[in-house]
Scaffold this motif. Sequence first.
Motif, PDB file in Angstrom:
ATOM      1  N   PRO A   7       0.851  -1.226  -0.040  1.00  0.00           N
ATOM      2  CA  PRO A   7      -0.091   0.110  -0.012  1.00  0.00           C
ATOM      3  C   PRO A   7       0.806   1.339   0.060  1.00  0.00           C
ATOM      4  CG  PRO A   7       0.215  -0.791   2.243  1.00  0.00           C
ATOM      5  CD  PRO A   7       0.847  -1.763   1.287  1.00  0.00           C
ATOM      6  N   HIS A   8       2.080   1.081  -0.407  1.00  0.00           N
ATOM      7  CA  HIS A   8       2.883   2.299  -0.485  1.00  0.00           C
ATOM      8  C   HIS A   8       4.017   2.355  -1.432  1.00  0.00           C
ATOM      9  CE1 HIS A   8       5.873  -0.327   1.479  1.00  0.00           C
ATOM     10  NE2 HIS A   8       4.671  -0.521   2.471  1.00  0.00           N
ATOM     11  N   PRO A   9       4.609   3.479  -2.007  1.00  0.00           N
ATOM     12  CA  PRO A   9       5.582   3.197  -2.967  1.00  0.00           C
ATOM     13  C   PRO A   9       6.801   2.687  -2.261  1.00  0.00           C
ATOM     14  CG  PRO A   9       4.794   5.575  -2.845  1.00  0.00           C
ATOM     15  CD  PRO A   9       4.011   4.762  -1.676  1.00  0.00           C
ATOM     16  N   ILE A  10       7.666   1.912  -3.203  1.00  0.00           N
ATOM     17  CA  ILE A  10       8.752   1.095  -2.604  1.00  0.00           C
ATOM     18  C   ILE A  10      10.237   1.868  -3.274  1.00  0.00           C
ATOM     19  CG2 ILE A  10      10.236  -1.005  -2.521  1.00  0.00           C
ATOM     20  CD1 ILE A  10       7.373  -2.478  -2.801  1.00  0.00           C
ATOM     21  N   ALA A  11      10.934   2.211  -2.327  1.00  0.00           N
ATOM     22  CA  ALA A  11      12.341   2.769  -2.686  1.00  0.00           C
ATOM     23  C   ALA A  11      13.317   1.854  -2.881  1.00  0.00           C
ATOM     24  CB  ALA A  11      12.716   3.824  -1.815  1.00  0.00           C
ATOM     25  N   PHE A  12      13.771   1.279  -4.009  1.00  0.00           N
ATOM     26  CA  PHE A  12      14.607   0.205  -4.448  1.00  0.00           C
ATOM     27  C   PHE A  12      15.977   1.021  -4.592  1.00  0.00           C
ATOM     28  CE2 PHE A  12      11.026  -2.488  -5.215  1.00  0.00           C
ATOM     29  CZ  PHE A  12      11.633  -3.504  -4.491  1.00  0.00           C
ATOM     30  N   GLN A  13      17.191   0.589  -4.315  1.00  0.00           N
ATOM     31  CA  GLN A  13      18.552   1.126  -4.560  1.00  0.00           C
ATOM     32  C   GLN A  13      19.148  -0.153  -5.383  1.00  0.00           C
ATOM     33  OE1 GLN A  13      20.256   2.943  -1.217  1.00  0.00           O
ATOM     34  NE2 GLN A  13      22.248   2.329  -2.053  1.00  0.00           N
ATOM     35  N   ASP A  14      19.722   0.359  -6.586  1.00  0.00           N
ATOM     36  CA  ASP A  14      20.597  -0.394  -7.319  1.00  0.00           C
ATOM     37  C   ASP A  14      21.995  -0.602  -6.950  1.00  0.00           C
ATOM     38  OD1 ASP A  14      21.839   1.708  -8.492  1.00  0.00           O
ATOM     39  OD2 ASP A  14      20.618   1.761 -10.287  1.00  0.00           O
ATOM     40  N   GLU A  15      22.798  -1.346  -7.322  1.00  0.00           N
ATOM     41  CA  GLU A  15      24.313  -1.617  -7.092  1.00  0.00           C
ATOM     42  C   GLU A  15      25.127  -0.420  -7.161  1.00  0.00           C
ATOM     43  OE1 GLU A  15      25.384  -4.656  -9.419  1.00  0.00           O
ATOM     44  OE2 GLU A  15      24.285  -6.251  -8.496  1.00  0.00           O
ATOM     45  N   ASP A  16      24.619   0.624  -7.980  1.00  0.00           N
ATOM     46  CA  ASP A  16      25.387   1.666  -8.019  1.00  0.00           C
ATOM     47  C   ASP A  16      24.907   2.960  -7.177  1.00  0.00           C
ATOM     48  OD1 ASP A  16      27.065   1.164 -10.166  1.00  0.00           O
ATOM     49  OD2 ASP A  16      25.337   1.401 -11.543  1.00  0.00           O
ATOM     50  N   GLY A  17      23.874   2.843  -6.264  1.00  0.00           N
ATOM     51  CA  GLY A  17      23.383   3.678  -5.169  1.00  0.00           C
ATOM     52  C   GLY A  17      22.264   4.313  -5.679  1.00  0.00           C
ATOM     53  N   ASN A  18      21.638   4.125  -6.909  1.00  0.00           N
ATOM     54  CA  ASN A  18      20.856   4.862  -7.490  1.00  0.00           C
ATOM     55  C   ASN A  18      19.381   4.511  -7.154  1.00  0.00           C
ATOM     56  OD1 ASN A  18      22.364   6.249  -9.534  1.00  0.00           O
ATOM     57  ND2 ASN A  18      22.653   4.396 -10.577  1.00  0.00           N
ATOM     58  N   VAL A  88       6.870 -12.405  -3.468  1.00  0.00           N
ATOM     59  CA  VAL A  88       8.155 -12.198  -2.430  1.00  0.00           C
ATOM     60  C   VAL A  88       8.075 -11.029  -1.749  1.00  0.00           C
ATOM     61  CG1 VAL A  88       9.630 -13.507  -4.062  1.00  0.00           C
ATOM     62  CG2 VAL A  88       9.615 -11.105  -4.310  1.00  0.00           C
ATOM     63  N   GLY A  89       8.733 -10.879  -0.459  1.00  0.00           N
ATOM     64  CA  GLY A  89       9.149  -9.488   0.343  1.00  0.00           C
ATOM     65  C   GLY A  89      10.376  -8.975  -0.153  1.00  0.00           C
ATOM     66  N   MET A  90      10.669  -7.825   0.485  1.00  0.00           N
ATOM     67  CA  MET A  90      11.545  -7.099   0.531  1.00  0.00           C
ATOM     68  C   MET A  90      12.704  -7.242   1.301  1.00  0.00           C
ATOM     69  SD  MET A  90       9.315  -3.663  -0.436  1.00  0.00           S
ATOM     70  CE  MET A  90       8.680  -4.277   1.074  1.00  0.00           C
ATOM     71  N   ILE A  91      13.894  -6.908   1.009  1.00  0.00           N
ATOM     72  CA  ILE A  91      15.180  -6.981   1.980  1.00  0.00           C
ATOM     73  C   ILE A  91      15.583  -5.676   1.918  1.00  0.00           C
ATOM     74  CG2 ILE A  91      17.419  -8.148   2.359  1.00  0.00           C
ATOM     75  CD1 ILE A  91      16.470 -10.551   1.260  1.00  0.00           C
ATOM     76  N   THR A  96      20.313   0.748   5.537  1.00  0.00           N
ATOM     77  CA  THR A  96      19.036   0.947   6.169  1.00  0.00           C
ATOM     78  C   THR A  96      18.276   0.025   6.948  1.00  0.00           C
ATOM     79  OG1 THR A  96      18.066   0.480   4.125  1.00  0.00           O
ATOM     80  CG2 THR A  96      18.940   2.740   4.229  1.00  0.00           C
ATOM     81  N   VAL A  97      19.108  -0.990   7.182  1.00  0.00           N
ATOM     82  CA  VAL A  97      18.077  -2.107   7.792  1.00  0.00           C
ATOM     83  C   VAL A  97      17.537  -1.848   9.168  1.00  0.00           C
ATOM     84  CG1 VAL A  97      20.195  -3.293   9.004  1.00  0.00           C
ATOM     85  CG2 VAL A  97      18.189  -4.628   8.393  1.00  0.00           C
ATOM     86  N   ARG A  98      18.181  -0.731   9.834  1.00  0.00           N
ATOM     87  CA  ARG A  98      17.837  -0.388  11.070  1.00  0.00           C
ATOM     88  C   ARG A  98      17.062   0.925  11.110  1.00  0.00           C
ATOM     89  NH1 ARG A  98      17.926  -4.688  14.244  1.00  0.00           N
ATOM     90  NH2 ARG A  98      19.832  -5.459  14.598  1.00  0.00           N
ATOM     91  N   ALA A  99      16.739   1.380   9.865  1.00  0.00           N
ATOM     92  CA  ALA A  99      16.362   2.887   9.551  1.00  0.00           C
ATOM     93  C   ALA A  99      14.740   2.599   9.879  1.00  0.00           C
ATOM     94  CB  ALA A  99      16.454   3.276   8.329  1.00  0.00           C
ATOM     95  N   LYS A 104      13.904   3.461   4.856  1.00  0.00           N
ATOM     96  CA  LYS A 104      14.249   2.266   4.421  1.00  0.00           C
ATOM     97  C   LYS A 104      14.425   2.290   2.836  1.00  0.00           C
ATOM     98  CE  LYS A 104      13.098  -1.079   7.907  1.00  0.00           C
ATOM     99  NZ  LYS A 104      14.471  -1.471   8.373  1.00  0.00           N
ATOM    100  N   ARG A 105      15.592   1.728   2.333  1.00  0.00           N
ATOM    101  CA  ARG A 105      15.877   1.574   0.840  1.00  0.00           C
ATOM    102  C   ARG A 105      16.182  -0.071   0.908  1.00  0.00           C
ATOM    103  NH1 ARG A 105      13.961   5.526   1.449  1.00  0.00           N
ATOM    104  NH2 ARG A 105      14.886   7.496   0.954  1.00  0.00           N
ATOM    105  N   PHE A 106      15.356  -0.402  -0.309  1.00  0.00           N
ATOM    106  CA  PHE A 106      15.491  -2.085  -0.566  1.00  0.00           C
ATOM    107  C   PHE A 106      16.354  -2.544  -1.596  1.00  0.00           C
ATOM    108  CE2 PHE A 106      11.847  -1.050   1.804  1.00  0.00           C
ATOM    109  CZ  PHE A 106      11.744  -1.801   2.912  1.00  0.00           C
TER     110      PHE A 106
END
Length: 115
Positions: A7-18, A88-91, A96-99, A104-106
């Motif tokens: 129910p919310h946008p997801i912020a993914f982070q690629d290998e380059d930090g984008n 699947v779930g996000m990691i 950001t694991v404790r943010a 959080k970024r996934f």
Amino acid sequence: MIINATPHPIAFQDEDGNLIIVPMSGKTLKADAIEPVVRTAHGNTFVKSVFVPSKEGTKELEALEREFPEAIIVGSIISAQAFPGRVVGMIPTAETVRAAPAEKRFRMDRFTTFE
């Protein structure tokens, strides 16, 4: 392709930090909880929470799978448990694991599954 069934946008982070923001799909893949009794002791009942597909969530997931057969469908941890191998779930990233949830970024290369 990643489909966001939360129910919310997801912020993914690629290998380059984008950052790559994946918007909500409008589907949340709701599940039902059942609580089988594990044991009783000293007048207390201990249950295990088990998440199973709801009728509504099943219809939503089937529609997504038909429309996007090659997509990774990301949902809540509850949805991932209710629809094992299909959702699947996000990691979170190591940074950001404790943010707080909003910070959080996934990872885009690793997901939690309950197959």
